[in-house]
Design an enzyme around this catalytic site. Structure first.
Site, PDB file in Angstrom:
ATOM      1  N   GLU A  89       0.941  -1.198   0.017  1.00  0.00           N
ATOM      2  CA  GLU A  89       0.196   0.117   0.012  1.00  0.00           C
ATOM      3  C   GLU A  89       0.828   1.174  -0.097  1.00  0.00           C
ATOM      4  O   GLU A  89       0.434   2.117  -0.694  1.00  0.00           O
ATOM      5  CB  GLU A  89      -0.942  -0.063   0.996  1.00  0.00           C
ATOM      6  CG  GLU A  89      -1.751   1.202   1.441  1.00  0.00           C
ATOM      7  CD  GLU A  89      -3.152   1.077   0.570  1.00  0.00           C
ATOM      8  OE1 GLU A  89      -3.218   0.050  -0.108  1.00  0.00           O
ATOM      9  OE2 GLU A  89      -3.880   2.019   0.421  1.00  0.00           O
ATOM     10  N   ASP A  90       1.963   1.495   0.567  1.00  0.00           N
ATOM     11  CA  ASP A  90       2.701   2.544   1.008  1.00  0.00           C
ATOM     12  C   ASP A  90       3.995   2.640   0.356  1.00  0.00           C
ATOM     13  O   ASP A  90       4.856   3.457   0.702  1.00  0.00           O
ATOM     14  CB  ASP A  90       2.821   2.780   2.326  1.00  0.00           C
ATOM     15  CG  ASP A  90       1.506   2.759   3.427  1.00  0.00           C
ATOM     16  OD1 ASP A  90       0.511   3.149   2.403  1.00  0.00           O
ATOM     17  OD2 ASP A  90       1.109   2.411   4.338  1.00  0.00           O
TER      18      ASP A  90
END
Ligand code: MN
Length: 572
Positions: free
Chosen positions: A103-104
């Site tokens: 996600e990051d």
């Protein structure tokens, strides 16, 4: 390499540890508590995977900070630590370390799969899907369905997500005040109920209280003060009661441990309705009777409790004969202390205790410890939990839908989302193209590519449970026979074969007609006029075709000869 002197080996190791830490080698003091916690539950665990997972996560998150200002890696490490403390397996812990990388950071799910295998990838992918922010304002039922689907892929996904949320709640003080209350409320409404449905009461209790503290600090503090005051007076109430119960259990021949269990603050707050004046010890704690024995011994123990202390009529709950939806088992009763103070007593066997405290986690743990058949058992038990989850709120999504979904999932199918949150069930192995045709045949015909979880993907890309898939279309696009190479479902193949056959037939008819026009023009016959008069259809019908185009196609393919046609048109 230096020669290691045995006499100095401990000192050498210490020295090397310090040095290698400074250089950023995989021997990291930050990781030591996690490895220790994991080895406590699994003495033979291969900690190499954890070191590798940590190294990748640390490298990918390097430079990122938490709201607290701490390096980001402290968060996945803490999440893994929570899970290790609950005795979860290596795969779950590695996935927890990596849970925010996809996600990051630029790390992709494909890289997770290549580096750590399919099991870890499924978990990381599931947790990524479950990221709360992205669903924001979606209807509750949608969110619920997504959580259930992620859980369906592997119930450990949900367990990681709950640990993730727990750590975020623990560090909530670093959030801006306005976000704090919203996050706390959302946790209470959505994730805490899931912790309860999965029976993970250890997580539920802490999340409850952290969310309570964030959403209503004044009530939380007041409850804390009232509970502490009540517990200070607990001795005179519970002391004599516990002595009576112990004697009675011994008299009934039941081996059991009797404990006092303080209730968690949020439970007290809910039960008291906020009215904390004169909170009694019986409202702040309960008695837990842990029986060394069978179900039958639990009922005998309940009888022993009732023989020792006066029971309140109508307050016995038999969750052994009728386990709760989350498979919780215990006997509950309400009794009155010698001093006249009522309180709850809970009776359960030691075998029931892990499920009562840890729920699904106890079951995952048992499956990991188990013999060769553990997988099969885990599969069946997972389905039990899943069916309970699905049965829960069955009025939100339609019961039919859930029943169908459950059957699909049980059969090894996948469920894929549209960007609007609609669920499209597909067989395992289905591709983006199958998804496109499942939306509508026209969408399939016009598809040119896909966006899977926000990333461009070819139509041949395999879709997985929980993927959010968008189909890119072009009004001028047409199905290609090449698509049959990666069309995995029967309906998709049929749609493509029909479309390709139809287009081939049209092209053949055009070619045949052009040939006939040229040949008839040589004999001064105008085909267009013959078609207008109905001559063409008459000839086609004579030859056994229903449509003129079929005859033209047959001419192109050679199954009808040009000479035969010319003669028939000459006679017409
Ligand atoms: Mn996280």
């Amino acid at each position: 390499m230096a020669i290691l002197h045995p006499a100095n080996s401990t000192a050498m190791r210490t020295l090397r540890l310090r040095r290698s830490t400074a250089r950023g080698d995989p021997v990291r003091p930050a990781l030591a508590p996690l490895l220790d916690a994991h080895r406590t539950a699994f003495p033979n665990a291969d900690t190499g995977e954890l070191r590798r997972g940590y190294a990748v996560a640390e490298r990918m998150h390097r430079g990122q900070l938490r709201n607290s200002g701490a390096p980001y890696i402290t968060h996945p490490l803490a999440v893994a630590m929570i899970l290790a403390g609950m005795g979860l397996d290596t795969t779950t812990l590695v996935a927890a370390l990596l849970h925010d990388t996809v996600e990051d950071t630029p790390y992709t799910i494909g890289e997770v799969r290549a580096d750590f295998g399919e099991d870890v990838a499924v978990l990381v992918d599931g947790v990524t899907k479950l990221d709360g922010e992205r669903w924001g304002d979606r209807a509750e039922a949608e969110t619920f369905r997504k959580i259930v689907l992620a859980a369906a892929a592997d119930l450990r996904v949900l367990v990681i997500k709950l640990a993730d949320r727990l750590h975020n709640l623990r560090t909530l003080r670093h959030y801006p005040a306005h976000k704090r209350a919203r996050y706390a409320t959302a946790s209470h409404e959505l994730l805490v109920p899931f912790a309860e449905r999965l029976g993970i009461h250890v997580l539920k209790r802490e999340m409850d209280d952290l969310a309570f503290a964030a959403s209503d600090p004044a009530a939380h503090d007041a409850t804390g003060r009232a509970v502490r005051t009540a517990l200070r007076q607990a001795g005179p109430v519970f002391g004599p009661a516990m002595a009576l119960v112990r004697a009675s259990l011994a008299g009934h021949g039941v081996e059991a441990e009797v404990r006092l269990r303080p209730s968690h603050l949020y439970a007290v707050h809910q039960a008291s309705g906020g009215d904390l004046a004169g909170l009694r010890p019986g409202e702040a704690a309960r008695l837990l009777v842990l029986v060394d024995g069978t179900d039958r011994d639990c009922y005998i123990a309940l009888g022993a409790v009732h023989a020792a202390l006066h029971p309140v009529p109508g307050r016995v709950r038999d969750h052994i004969a009728l386990p709760k939806d989350n498979l919780y088992q215990s006997l509950h009763t309400r009794v009155i202390s010698p001093a006249g103070d009522p309180f709850e007593a809970i009776v359960r066997s030691r075998a029931m205790h892990p499920v009562a405290e840890y729920g699904i986690v106890a079951h995952i743990r048992a499956a990991c410890d188990g013999a060769a058949t553990a997988d099969a058992v885990a599969g069946r038990r997972d389905l039990v939990w899943l069916s309970r989850l699905l049965a829960w709120q069955s009025d939100a999504p339609s019961a039919d839908f859930l029943a169908g979904l459950r059957a699909d999932l049980a059969a090894g199918n996948v469920a894929v989302f549209t960007p609007d949150g609609e669920i499209v069930p597909l067989p395992a192995g289905a591709t983006a193209l199958d998804f496109a045709y499942a939306l509508a045949p026209e969408t399939g015909h016009r598809s040119i590519g896909a966006v899977i979880n926000g990333r461009l993907a070819p139509l041949s890309a395999e879709v997985r449970s929980g993927n959010v898939v968008e189909i890119l279309t072009d009004p001028g696009a047409v199905p290609s026979a090449d698509w049959l190479d990666f069309a995995a479902t029967v309906p998709t193949r049929v749609h493509i074969q029909r479309a390709v056959a139809r287009r081939d037939a049209e092209e053949a008819a055009d070619a045949g007609r052009r040939r006939l026009v040229r040949a008839l023009a040589g004999r001064r016959v105008d085909l267009l006029a013959a078609e207008a008069r109905g001559d063409s259809l008459a000839v086609a019908r004579d030859l056994g075709f229903t449509e003129i185009d079929e005859m033209y196609g047959a001419l192109a393919s050679g199954s009808v000869s040009l000479d035969d046609l010319l003669n028939r048109f000459a006679r017409a």
